[in-house]
Design an enzyme around this catalytic site. Structure first.
Site, PDB file in Angstrom:
ATOM      1  CB  VAL A 191      -0.907   0.016   1.261  1.00 44.52           C
ATOM      2  CG1 VAL A 191      -1.747   1.277   1.288  1.00 44.52           C
ATOM      3  CG2 VAL A 191      -1.775  -1.214   1.302  1.00 44.52           C
ATOM      4  CG  HIS A 450     -29.705   8.578 -12.013  1.00 40.55           C
ATOM      5  ND1 HIS A 450     -28.761   7.743 -12.559  1.00 40.55           N
ATOM      6  CD2 HIS A 450     -30.061   9.463 -12.976  1.00 40.55           C
ATOM      7  CE1 HIS A 450     -28.562   8.113 -13.816  1.00 40.55           C
ATOM      8  NE2 HIS A 450     -29.325   9.146 -14.099  1.00 40.55           N
TER       9      HIS A 450
HETATM   10  P1  AMP Z   1       3.535  -4.068   2.793  1.00 42.99           P
HETATM   11  O1  AMP Z   1       3.869  -5.067   3.884  1.00 42.99           O
HETATM   12  O2  AMP Z   1       2.109  -4.141   2.313  1.00 42.99           O
HETATM   13  O3  AMP Z   1       3.957  -2.681   3.151  1.00 42.99           O
HETATM   14  O4  AMP Z   1       4.398  -4.494   1.524  1.00 42.99           O
HETATM   15  C1  AMP Z   1       5.793  -4.609   1.549  1.00 42.99           C
HETATM   16  C2  AMP Z   1       6.235  -5.402   0.325  1.00 42.99           C
HETATM   17  O5  AMP Z   1       7.671  -5.362   0.223  1.00 42.99           O
HETATM   18  C3  AMP Z   1       5.851  -6.868   0.375  1.00 42.99           C
HETATM   19  O6  AMP Z   1       5.004  -7.136  -0.710  1.00 42.99           O
HETATM   20  C4  AMP Z   1       7.185  -7.619   0.253  1.00 42.99           C
HETATM   21  O7  AMP Z   1       7.090  -8.754  -0.579  1.00 42.99           O
HETATM   22  C5  AMP Z   1       8.117  -6.585  -0.382  1.00 42.99           C
HETATM   23  N1  AMP Z   1       9.544  -6.832  -0.105  1.00 42.99           N
HETATM   24  C6  AMP Z   1      10.121  -7.147   1.079  1.00 42.99           C
HETATM   25  N2  AMP Z   1      11.481  -7.301   0.960  1.00 42.99           N
HETATM   26  C7  AMP Z   1      11.786  -7.086  -0.364  1.00 42.99           C
HETATM   27  C8  AMP Z   1      13.009  -7.083  -1.152  1.00 42.99           C
HETATM   28  N3  AMP Z   1      14.202  -7.338  -0.613  1.00 42.99           N
HETATM   29  N4  AMP Z   1      12.921  -6.798  -2.485  1.00 42.99           N
HETATM   30  C9  AMP Z   1      11.720  -6.525  -3.048  1.00 42.99           C
HETATM   31  N5  AMP Z   1      10.555  -6.523  -2.362  1.00 42.99           N
HETATM   32  C10 AMP Z   1      10.557  -6.790  -1.039  1.00 42.99           C
END
Ligand code: AMP
Ligand code: FAD
Length: 480
Positions: A191, A450
């Site tokens: 997000v 509407h």
């Molecule tokens: P959120 O927890 O919704 O804020 O999303 C964080 C996102 O970062 C998750 O979808 C993880 O898969 C991604 N993520 C965590 N570590 C890495 C990394 N080393 N490289 C790329 N994406 C990552």
């Protein structure tokens, strides 16, 4: 003699300030402690949400949306604005003023409700004594019968990419850029990554988002996630799934090494936002001889009454397991206050609205089709595209759809998924419907004004029974 309260709340974020105000409304003597200082060095209650989260991000999303509209949409309305100019300093000043007004509002609410606000760092000690160390390093001790822990969360750092407040930043740094970066890298397509990526991409940055997982927005409905991914790509957000970042090298630019299906890759950016999630602020919250019960991920463990394993010590918000959302924390703050006051209170975790404030917005509540399939529940689907909605057409904002999932036997609405203009507002209607166990038929029999965007929700509910009016392609539903 130390000050005595009925309740001390540690943390004045959405979970903590709501708990404090509700306790005070219920006649309890309350103190709330928060250590956050704003950029002027002034106490600023409101937590992550008001200071460096929900509110400033939405202020920037709004400003950047206006900028993009002026560039791309105004002309078709016959509005010519000539040479557009972006003044990032003014945009940031406005954002800061929005934050100040709202955090000032919390201080006023504390006063009006006679909540004693203590700026400073709190440490819980034996027998519900709370040590408060203020910003001049003076320590005092407060006592209370009940203590509510609401210390929230902070950004997770990658071990190989520590935040440097300049090139490699967390969400807080990314909300405060004073110039638009030319090349902006973002690690994590969650997000926060998508919202901040949208802001700076709309303002002119070339944005690449690197996401380790193969699936885009795994928690969302698959059709919605697919369409959203396509639309964000068309807007210019370059989202690369299956791209795991493994190293960075800071110099004049930040070089980012990652691996994907093709092997090792690298990219260079002016700025890098690390948006890989948040972790609870549970360390150092209690004196060394005290632990409220912390799991391996740092979350404080609570029972159904938000009680920790310490006598009359409770925890709510981002500090405890569950989605890290302000409204979830607020509901828990209300519930814990009412339980302390001897009332009955319950949070409906099955009906939490999830919103991503991209454009179009993504929002949902309840189950996805995948979850229903996995649970072996028979369901029917109704959906309606915004392209067939009069108000969306008038606004020139027609991307997206609404999908209603209803139990095939009882017709009860099990999930609602939206991609479209103002989905963040529309989802409230679905949350109310589900809170009252509404059937798709109930919604079908309800009158909607509407022309409004909400008619798409009505039509999607009608479509569960194969009787959407403004849709040419009637699909032979649909019992799955
Ligand atoms: P959120 O927890 O919704 O804020 O999303 C964080 C996102 O970062 C998750 O979808 C993880 O898969 C991604 N993520 C965590 N570590 C890495 C990394 N080393 N490289 C790329 N994406 C990552
Ligand atoms: P917090 O808001 O983190 O507040 C905790 C407070 O406790 C802080 O002020 C902290 O300084 C203080 N504190 C911590 N330890 C101590 C101590 N020992 N002594 C004194 N004070 C202490 N959520 C949404 O629902 N919608 C959104 O649109 C949204 N957008 C977001 C955008 C961004 C960029 C970020 C970072 C987050 C966003 N969130 C959003 C998440 C939301 O901000 C959090 O879920 C919410 O703030 C959690 O509330 P909380 O009260 O549990 O903790």
């Amino acid at each position: 003699m130390s000050e005595q309260y009925d309740v001390i709340v540690i943390g004045a974020g959405p979970a903590g300030y709501v708990a404090a105000i509700r306790c005070a409304q219920l006649g309890l003597q309350v103190a709330c402690i928060d250590e956050y200082l704003d950029e002027r060095g002034k106490p600023s209650p409101g937590g992550t949400c008001l200071n460096v989260g929900c509110i400033p991000s939405k202020a920037l999303l709004e400003s950047s949306h206006h900028y993009e509209q002026a560039q791309q949409q105004f002309a078709e309305h016959g509005i010519r604005v000539g040479q557009l100019e972006l003044d990032v300093a003014t945009l940031q000043k406005r954002k800061q003023q929005v934050v100040r007004d709202l955090t000032g509002g919390i201080q006023s609410l504390f006063k009006a409700n006679k909540v004693a606000f203590h700026p400073g760092r709190a440490t819980l000690q034996q027998n519900n004594r709370v040590k408060v160390t203020d910003h001049d390093n003076h320590a005092t001790t407060l006592n209370a019968e009940h203590v509510i822990l609401a210390s929230g969360s902070r950004p997770v750092e990658l071990p190989f990419a520590p935040f440097d407040d300049n090139q490699v930043v967390d969400s807080t740094g990314a909300l405060a850029f004073d110039v638009v970066p030319q090349r902006l890298g973002i690690i994590g397509a969650g997000v926060i990554g998508l919202e901040l990526g949208s802001v700076w991409q709309r303002l002119g940055a070339e944005v690449i988002v690197l996401e380790a997982q193969e699936t885009f927005l795994p928690g969302a409905d698959r059709d919605i996630a697919k369409q959203a991914n396509k639309l964000l790509g068309q807007q210019g957000l370059d989202i690369r799934q299956g791209a795991r970042v493994e190293a960075i090298h800071s110099g004049k630019t930040v070089k980012v090494d990652y691996t994907d299906g093709q092997g090792s890759q690298s990219l260079e950016f002016d700025k890098l936002i690390v948006a890989i999630g948040r972790r609870p602020n549970s360390e150092g919250l209690c004196a060394d001889d005290l632990s409220p019960g912390i799991d391996e991920r740092g979350f404080v463990q609570v029972d159904d009454h938000y009680r920790t394993n310490l006598e009359k010590v409770y925890a709510v918000g981002d500090l405890i397991p569950g989605p890290m959302l302000a409204h979830k924390g607020m509901e828990e703050g209300m519930a814990v206050a009412e339980r302390i006051a001897g009332q009955y209170a319950e949070v409906d975790y099955d009906n939490i609205p999830f919103v991503i404030y991209t454009h179009p917005e993504i929002a949902w509540t309840g189950r996805t089709e995948q979850q229903l399939k996995d649970a072996g529940i028979d369901y029917r689907v109704g959906q309606f595209p915004f392209s067939a909605n009069g108000r969306a057409r008038a606004a020139g904002d027609t991307d997206g759809l609404i999908k209603v999932l209803a139990d095939a036997h009882t017709d009860r609405v099990l999930g609602v998924h939206m991609l479209g203009p103002r989905a963040s507002e529309l989802i409230g209607q679905a949350v109310i419907a589900r809170a009252f166990s509404t059937s798709a038929e109930d919604l079908a029999l309800t009158m909607f004004a509407h022309p409004t965007l909400s008619e798409s929700f009505h039509e999607a509910a009608l479509d569960v029974g194969d009787r959407a009016i403004h849709r040419a392609t009637s699909r032979k539903n649909k019992r799955k």
